[in-house]
Scaffold this motif. Structure first.
Motif, PDB file in Angstrom:
ATOM      1  N   ARG A  49      -0.562  10.861  -0.715  1.00 11.07           N
ATOM      2  CA  ARG A  49      -0.814   9.282  -0.868  1.00 11.07           C
ATOM      3  C   ARG A  49       0.271   9.346  -1.895  1.00 11.07           C
ATOM      4  O   ARG A  49      -0.075  10.085  -3.310  1.00 11.07           O
ATOM      5  N   PRO A  50       0.269   7.954  -1.933  1.00  9.09           N
ATOM      6  CA  PRO A  50       0.589   7.683  -3.840  1.00  9.09           C
ATOM      7  C   PRO A  50      -0.010   7.976  -4.999  1.00  9.09           C
ATOM      8  O   PRO A  50       0.909   8.769  -6.182  1.00  9.09           O
ATOM      9  N   THR A  94       5.993   4.265  -1.381  1.00  7.67           N
ATOM     10  CA  THR A  94       5.356   3.563   0.179  1.00  7.67           C
ATOM     11  C   THR A  94       3.812   4.534   0.801  1.00  7.67           C
ATOM     12  O   THR A  94       3.560   5.418  -0.229  1.00  7.67           O
ATOM     13  N   ASP A  95       2.970   4.479   1.723  1.00  7.50           N
ATOM     14  CA  ASP A  95       2.088   4.679   1.420  1.00  7.50           C
ATOM     15  C   ASP A  95       2.163   5.208   3.423  1.00  7.50           C
ATOM     16  O   ASP A  95       1.975   4.229   4.483  1.00  7.50           O
ATOM     17  N   PRO A  96       1.968   6.063   3.264  1.00 10.99           N
ATOM     18  CA  PRO A  96       2.230   7.293   2.570  1.00 10.99           C
ATOM     19  C   PRO A  96       3.651   7.845   1.881  1.00 10.99           C
ATOM     20  O   PRO A  96       4.384   6.892   2.650  1.00 10.99           O
ATOM     21  N   LEU A  97       3.676   8.372   0.879  1.00 12.14           N
ATOM     22  CA  LEU A  97       4.930   8.638  -0.075  1.00 12.14           C
ATOM     23  C   LEU A  97       5.692  10.140   0.212  1.00 12.14           C
ATOM     24  O   LEU A  97       4.640  11.109   0.410  1.00 12.14           O
TER      25      LEU A  97
END
Length: 233
Positions: free
Chosen positions: A131-132, A167-170
């Protein structure tokens, strides 16, 4: 600059620095020609733009040898853009596919100057998805837990990056050098602590590795071999 909870800093020594990751799929049997092209044409043009190749690797275990990955440091956006405008494309007869994306460093590696003693023959190229909001802790757990232990066994962290776009996910990319596949196996934590590894480093690795794994959504690794094209700083 990312701030770690322990007060340390994780991020770029110079916030204007950007990294390009270029992934090239070569036509079968063209690796030697591509290496010569990189040495004779790509390298000099990068030097003119003030850029430095951090690593040039090709597939070894987990990827075919025709898969080539290069990470290059550019001092700023203008130098990267200038290289794109002057980039030599004479490799078209060698390349089947060419993809590039921009990265940023999120830890103390890569070093501004990479000394020869940090170089290794084989590199673990690992991709993580997190996650970011976890990126600062993720970098901290690696840099202050996992890295000291494996480097005490002769490995060498080349760099930790994430994509320039959030982005998500990173996606997070870790490149770690080893003397060979056997050396990579020796640094795993699947067995008991080796006698020559400090107990404090081993325990610190286990504790912070567990926290890093808890925030990892997905990860996988392949081994690549180094292509030394030219001296690099």
């Amino acid at each position: 600059m990312l701030q770690l909870k322990d007060g340390g800093r994780s991020g770029l020594a110079n916030e204007t620095t950007i990294y390009e990751q270029r992934h090239v799929t070569l036509r079968t049997g063209r690796l030697a020609e591509y290496v010569a092209y990189a040495k004779e044409q790509v390298g000099p043009e990068l030097n003119r733009q003030g850029a430095k190749v951090v690593c040039l690797l090709n597939g070894f275990i987990g990827q075919p040898q025709e898969e080539v990955m290069q990470i290059t440091r550019f001092p700023d956006w203008d130098s990267w853009n200038g290289y794109q405008q002057n980039r030599i494309t004479g490799e078209s007869g060698l390349v089947e596919k060419d993809e590039a994306r921009l990265l940023k460093a999120v830890a103390s590696r890569p070093k501004d100057q990479i000394p020869p003693e940090d170089r290794r023959a084989v590199y673990g190229y690992r991709r993580y998805f997190i996650r970011p909001g976890d990126i600062a802790d993720f970098a901290h757990y690696g840099e202050n837990g996992v890295w000291p232990r494996i480097e005490s066994q002769g490995a060498c962290i080349l760099g930790l990056w994430t994509t320039l776009a959030v982005t998500d996910p990173l996606e997070v990319i870790l490149v770690t050098g080893y003397h060979g596949p056997g050396h990579w196996e020796e640094t795993r934590v699947t067995g008991p602590k080796p006698e020559d590894v400090d107990s404090g480093l081993w325990q610190g690795d286990l504790e912070l590795r567990a926290r890093r794994e808890a925030m990892t959504l997905k990860t996988w690794v392949c081994l690549m071999q180094a292509i030394e094209v030219a001296p690099n700083g």
